[in-house]
Write a protein that holds these residues in place. Structure first.
Motif, PDB file in Angstrom:
ATOM      1  N   SER A   8     -39.537  14.292 -26.158  1.00  0.00           N
ATOM      2  CA  SER A   8     -40.106  14.694 -25.029  1.00  0.00           C
ATOM      3  C   SER A   8     -41.341  15.371 -25.124  1.00  0.00           C
ATOM      4  CB  SER A   8     -39.138  15.692 -24.330  1.00  0.00           C
ATOM      5  OG  SER A   8     -38.095  14.872 -23.436  1.00  0.00           O
ATOM      6  N   ARG A  32     -31.221  27.913 -15.455  1.00  0.00           N
ATOM      7  CA  ARG A  32     -32.003  28.087 -16.768  1.00  0.00           C
ATOM      8  C   ARG A  32     -33.220  27.744 -16.213  1.00  0.00           C
ATOM      9  NH1 ARG A  32     -27.093  24.672 -19.383  1.00  0.00           N
ATOM     10  NH2 ARG A  32     -26.148  26.557 -19.940  1.00  0.00           N
ATOM     11  N   LYS A  37     -41.007  19.336 -18.805  1.00  0.00           N
ATOM     12  CA  LYS A  37     -41.280  18.505 -19.814  1.00  0.00           C
ATOM     13  C   LYS A  37     -40.101  17.079 -19.444  1.00  0.00           C
ATOM     14  CE  LYS A  37     -37.087  19.869 -22.205  1.00  0.00           C
ATOM     15  NZ  LYS A  37     -36.235  19.307 -21.391  1.00  0.00           N
ATOM     16  N   GLY A  38     -40.603  16.332 -20.343  1.00  0.00           N
ATOM     17  CA  GLY A  38     -39.667  14.984 -20.092  1.00  0.00           C
ATOM     18  C   GLY A  38     -40.075  13.889 -21.059  1.00  0.00           C
ATOM     19  N   ASN A  39     -39.080  12.926 -21.048  1.00  0.00           N
ATOM     20  CA  ASN A  39     -39.402  11.953 -21.883  1.00  0.00           C
ATOM     21  C   ASN A  39     -40.363  11.113 -22.153  1.00  0.00           C
ATOM     22  OD1 ASN A  39     -36.773  11.681 -23.278  1.00  0.00           O
ATOM     23  ND2 ASN A  39     -35.768  10.360 -21.648  1.00  0.00           N
ATOM     24  N   GLU A  57     -42.390  16.726 -12.276  1.00  0.00           N
ATOM     25  CA  GLU A  57     -41.457  17.664 -12.142  1.00  0.00           C
ATOM     26  C   GLU A  57     -41.866  18.602 -11.072  1.00  0.00           C
ATOM     27  OE1 GLU A  57     -38.454  17.353 -16.136  1.00  0.00           O
ATOM     28  OE2 GLU A  57     -39.980  18.845 -15.864  1.00  0.00           O
ATOM     29  N   TYR A  73     -34.181  20.909 -31.056  1.00  0.00           N
ATOM     30  CA  TYR A  73     -32.771  21.465 -30.907  1.00  0.00           C
ATOM     31  C   TYR A  73     -31.876  20.295 -30.855  1.00  0.00           C
ATOM     32  CZ  TYR A  73     -34.309  20.374 -25.846  1.00  0.00           C
ATOM     33  OH  TYR A  73     -34.718  19.868 -24.669  1.00  0.00           O
ATOM     34  N   TYR A  75     -28.182  18.969 -29.075  1.00  0.00           N
ATOM     35  CA  TYR A  75     -27.068  18.644 -27.868  1.00  0.00           C
ATOM     36  C   TYR A  75     -26.216  17.804 -28.125  1.00  0.00           C
ATOM     37  CZ  TYR A  75     -29.825  15.745 -24.781  1.00  0.00           C
ATOM     38  OH  TYR A  75     -30.407  14.839 -24.196  1.00  0.00           O
ATOM     39  N   LYS A  84     -33.194  16.599 -30.550  1.00  0.00           N
ATOM     40  CA  LYS A  84     -34.528  16.498 -29.813  1.00  0.00           C
ATOM     41  C   LYS A  84     -35.557  17.071 -29.992  1.00  0.00           C
ATOM     42  CE  LYS A  84     -35.304  16.553 -24.788  1.00  0.00           C
ATOM     43  NZ  LYS A  84     -34.636  15.966 -23.432  1.00  0.00           N
ATOM     44  N   TYR A 122     -34.381  29.543 -23.388  1.00  0.00           N
ATOM     45  CA  TYR A 122     -34.172  29.210 -24.684  1.00  0.00           C
ATOM     46  C   TYR A 122     -34.936  29.948 -25.685  1.00  0.00           C
ATOM     47  CZ  TYR A 122     -31.806  25.349 -21.943  1.00  0.00           C
ATOM     48  OH  TYR A 122     -31.280  25.025 -20.974  1.00  0.00           O
ATOM     49  N   THR A 124     -36.398  28.373 -28.317  1.00  0.00           N
ATOM     50  CA  THR A 124     -37.535  27.587 -28.676  1.00  0.00           C
ATOM     51  C   THR A 124     -38.685  27.808 -27.665  1.00  0.00           C
ATOM     52  OG1 THR A 124     -36.232  25.869 -27.200  1.00  0.00           O
ATOM     53  CG2 THR A 124     -36.129  25.679 -29.815  1.00  0.00           C
ATOM     54  N   ASP A 125     -38.450  27.821 -26.247  1.00  0.00           N
ATOM     55  CA  ASP A 125     -39.551  28.122 -25.245  1.00  0.00           C
ATOM     56  C   ASP A 125     -39.871  29.275 -25.474  1.00  0.00           C
ATOM     57  OD1 ASP A 125     -39.118  25.833 -23.823  1.00  0.00           O
ATOM     58  OD2 ASP A 125     -37.770  26.595 -22.286  1.00  0.00           O
TER      59      ASP A 125
END
Ligand code: ATP
Length: 142
Positions: A8, A32, A37-39, A57, A73, A75, A84, A122, A124-125
């Motif tokens: 993403s 959350r 973001k996205g694919n 978005e 990360y 999942y 991902k 998160y 990572t963010d």
């Protein structure tokens, strides 16, 4: 369990409010908070994907200032483990009303830069946000 990969791209979008203070665009999915973001589509450049996803978005038009880096990360979904990777860009707000994408996003909002670290969900963010702040300092925006 079988592993799948996902890729993403997203944006840390900033603007200046009337007082000249920096604000950062965050999205909320359920409870959350993170960055839009996205694919990445097949054959699509990462920067194009990041701008497209920010627009889809949040309704916001932005321009890329610089590349901030990638995070990864894991999942689980159904019978798969997903690894991902997300590529982030620092972006400057250009225009557009905030309009959260109906199906995926519960809320999109600009927050004062001082509040962002504690709102992000998160790790990572938080890491990407740290880089964004460094970058904003480097270019003299804060
Ligand atoms: P995209 O926004 O890239 O289209 P998506 O909405 O399908 O993707 P993610 O946002 O990656 O998927 O969420 C998939 C799972 O991973 C969810 O359970 C979510 O809570 C979790 N997740 C999302 N972002 C992170 C992160 N930065 N670190 C760890 N887990 C995350």
């Amino acid at each position: 369990m079988e592993t799948k990969w996902e890729f993403s791209a997203g944006g840390v979008v900033y603007t200046k409010n009337e007082k000249g203070d920096i604000e950062i665009l965050l999205i909320r999915v359920k409870n959350r908070w993170s960055f839009p973001k996205g694919n990445i589509e097949r054959g699509e450049p990462k920067d194009k994907a990041a701008l497209r996803e920010v627009k889809e978005e949040t309704g916001v038009d932005a321009e890329i200032v610089e590349y901030l880096g990638e995070v990864d990360y894991w999942y689980s979904m159904d019978l798969y483990r997903i690894h991902k990777f997300v590529y982030y860009y620092l972006m400057r707000y250009k225009g557009g009303q905030i309009t959260p994408q109906k199906e995926e996003i519960d809320e999109a909002k600009f927050f004062p830069v001082d509040e962002v670290e504690s709102i992000l969900t998160y790790p990572t963010d938080k890491k990407i946000f740290e880089r964004a702040v460094k970058s904003l300092k480097k270019i003299g925006e804060i």
